[in-house]
Scaffold this motif. Sequence first.
Motif, PDB file in Angstrom:
ATOM      1  N   GLY A 258      -3.891 -14.139  20.593  1.00 17.52           N
ATOM      2  CA  GLY A 258      -4.892 -15.549  19.682  1.00 17.52           C
ATOM      3  C   GLY A 258      -3.977 -16.365  19.331  1.00 17.52           C
ATOM      4  O   GLY A 258      -4.223 -17.483  18.723  1.00 17.52           O
ATOM      5  N   SER A 401      -8.638 -19.991  13.102  1.00 19.28           N
ATOM      6  CA  SER A 401      -9.739 -18.983  13.269  1.00 19.28           C
ATOM      7  C   SER A 401     -10.028 -18.451  14.662  1.00 19.28           C
ATOM      8  O   SER A 401      -9.726 -16.795  14.507  1.00 19.28           O
ATOM      9  N   GLY A 402      -9.459 -18.458  15.523  1.00 13.29           N
ATOM     10  CA  GLY A 402      -9.020 -17.943  17.038  1.00 13.29           C
ATOM     11  C   GLY A 402      -7.581 -16.440  16.297  1.00 13.29           C
ATOM     12  O   GLY A 402      -7.590 -15.905  17.082  1.00 13.29           O
ATOM     13  N   ALA A 405      -9.052 -14.442  14.671  1.00 12.82           N
ATOM     14  CA  ALA A 405     -10.375 -13.020  15.653  1.00 12.82           C
ATOM     15  C   ALA A 405      -9.085 -12.314  16.198  1.00 12.82           C
ATOM     16  O   ALA A 405      -9.681 -11.106  16.545  1.00 12.82           O
ATOM     17  N   SER A 409      -9.401  -8.440  16.778  1.00 16.63           N
ATOM     18  CA  SER A 409      -9.508  -7.314  17.347  1.00 16.63           C
ATOM     19  C   SER A 409      -9.130  -6.045  17.298  1.00 16.63           C
ATOM     20  O   SER A 409      -9.295  -5.804  17.989  1.00 16.63           O
ATOM     21  N   MET A 426     -16.882  -9.996  19.084  1.00 23.69           N
ATOM     22  CA  MET A 426     -16.106 -11.233  18.946  1.00 23.69           C
ATOM     23  C   MET A 426     -17.089 -12.007  20.188  1.00 23.69           C
ATOM     24  O   MET A 426     -17.044 -13.557  19.316  1.00 23.69           O
ATOM     25  N   GLY A 430     -18.659 -15.862  18.850  1.00 24.65           N
ATOM     26  CA  GLY A 430     -18.078 -16.741  19.264  1.00 24.65           C
ATOM     27  C   GLY A 430     -19.479 -17.751  20.158  1.00 24.65           C
ATOM     28  O   GLY A 430     -19.248 -18.615  20.477  1.00 24.65           O
ATOM     29  N   LEU A 460     -16.204 -20.960  14.926  1.00 24.35           N
ATOM     30  CA  LEU A 460     -16.756 -19.590  15.616  1.00 24.35           C
ATOM     31  C   LEU A 460     -16.311 -19.923  16.869  1.00 24.35           C
ATOM     32  O   LEU A 460     -16.499 -18.573  17.236  1.00 24.35           O
ATOM     33  N   SER A 462     -13.636 -20.469  18.609  1.00 23.23           N
ATOM     34  CA  SER A 462     -12.548 -19.058  18.850  1.00 23.23           C
ATOM     35  C   SER A 462     -12.611 -18.190  19.479  1.00 23.23           C
ATOM     36  O   SER A 462     -12.023 -17.533  19.534  1.00 23.23           O
ATOM     37  N   PHE A 463     -13.917 -17.758  18.301  1.00 25.38           N
ATOM     38  CA  PHE A 463     -13.897 -15.940  18.445  1.00 25.38           C
ATOM     39  C   PHE A 463     -13.766 -15.420  20.253  1.00 25.38           C
ATOM     40  O   PHE A 463     -14.006 -14.127  20.583  1.00 25.38           O
TER      41      PHE A 463
END
Length: 541
Positions: A258, A401-402, A405, A409, A426, A430, A460, A462-463
Amino acid sequence: MAVAAAPVSSSPPPSSNALRRPPSRFNSASCSPHAHLRWRPRIHSGGLLSARKPATATSTSASRSEWRDPSDEIADRKKKVIGNRRRAWTAGGVEEGGGKVRRVACRAERGELAAVGGEVGYVVPERVKVAVMLALVMCLCNADRVVMSVAVVPLAARYGWSSSFLGVVQSSFMWGYLVSSLVAGGLADRYGGKHVMACGVAAWSLATFLTPWAAAHSTPMLLLFRVLFGLAEGVAIPSMTVILARWFPSHELASALGFSMAGFHMGNLISFLTTPVVMTATGVAGPFALFAALGFAWLSAWAVRVASEPRDCPLISGAELQLIRAGKKDYSADGSGEPPPLRYLLSKAPSWAILFANFTNNWGYYVLLSWMAVYFRTVFGVDLKQAAWFSAVPWGLMGLSGFVAGSASDMLIRSGHPVTRVRKIMQSIGFFGPGVALLCLNFAQTPAVAAVLLTVALSLSSFSQAGFLLTVQDIAPKYVGFLHGISNAMGTLGAIISTTATGYFVQWLGSFRATLTITAVLYFAAAIFWNIFATAEQVFF
């Protein structure tokens, strides 16, 4: 007259050395939760030092021998503190000095303590330095791509390119990217991600610098340099994946990925904002030269600071190396073996879940990357600088956001949730999130609303980094580069189709509505396929 012999004691006579030094606390056992319960010298009233061990039966002579001269004890304490500070480079424990006890961090992931000039200081772990260097190069990697996405507007006006030819120019980068993706992962597995990444950076920086000259020379020359640029950049993500897989334990991998990919997305932000300003001041060639120079500067630092493997790094500590090895499923698998047959690879449903996810992710990503500035200019009539601002904001938040995430996780996995469940959660965020946002984008009436919806879609999406990108490491830890190379090639194919098709859709239909709707439907289909067939269990051994 005979004199009776004195009885011989079985215990050694008391001496000044009867008080033994306690065992060193700077060893592997010092990280035990019970390390603080071990005996240590204690200061009693009167200024004299005694040593208290766990309660045992001792003789009177042994009890008397525990008392020592205070001056001898002070000298021993000085030697002990110096020795402990030296050993603090590689392990944690308890340091004693000046009548105080201080806890030294045992866990290498929180950094290390080192004695510098007699003082204890913080040392950044080597794997953190590797992650920072990767984030920087991924930032440059994407910034070099975005330069062309912005510069293509004045270049098209200068040379009279049509919308369909714009799509060809944008997608030509992917032609070379597709080829190198197939082989880059295997090369990184065999020769090390450091060397493959270095060759790629040198080649794409040179191609970036010469792109304006190629555009002025001829259209075939421009397309040739775009292909060479894509060929060089195709090694970046597979090499990054291999390096992270070797440098980080499993419970830190999502956060490291991330962080590195946050740099990748920040490259969009930096390039979208910088390119119009530099272009206005220096001409079209200015931003190409700027980012090419930054690439060569990064390369000079990479060559001397980073190793492909932790065991090859001369600066890494023993504690950090042990932590990395302990946190892997199969540390002995360094990728030196032969990759599995392609037919065997494609016979497993989890492999197809990764391939379809990468195809869909790149389809949506490159539609927005290549056409966002054109979208704001044609749909809402904003000028190039305003389009750059509207295009840049979503990419900046996507990087943030990445990273969130990846951290979330790792946190879920450490708290006991199954890895497969975490990967599916995730990936669902995404894909379902961007699909809904792109459908709503069809009804946006102002550039501000469009920018908000694009920001939601990219943030989103980037999840997915904590979904299919990490699942490659889960199902094939021995062949991370090889499988990721195949997956990246499939994603590149999706990018080529979407980027080219968007140009024709805009030319034929006069809007982006068809492209946005198709992309949203593809997101939904890929999310359903992923939740049915994906797994985080090891498949290839």
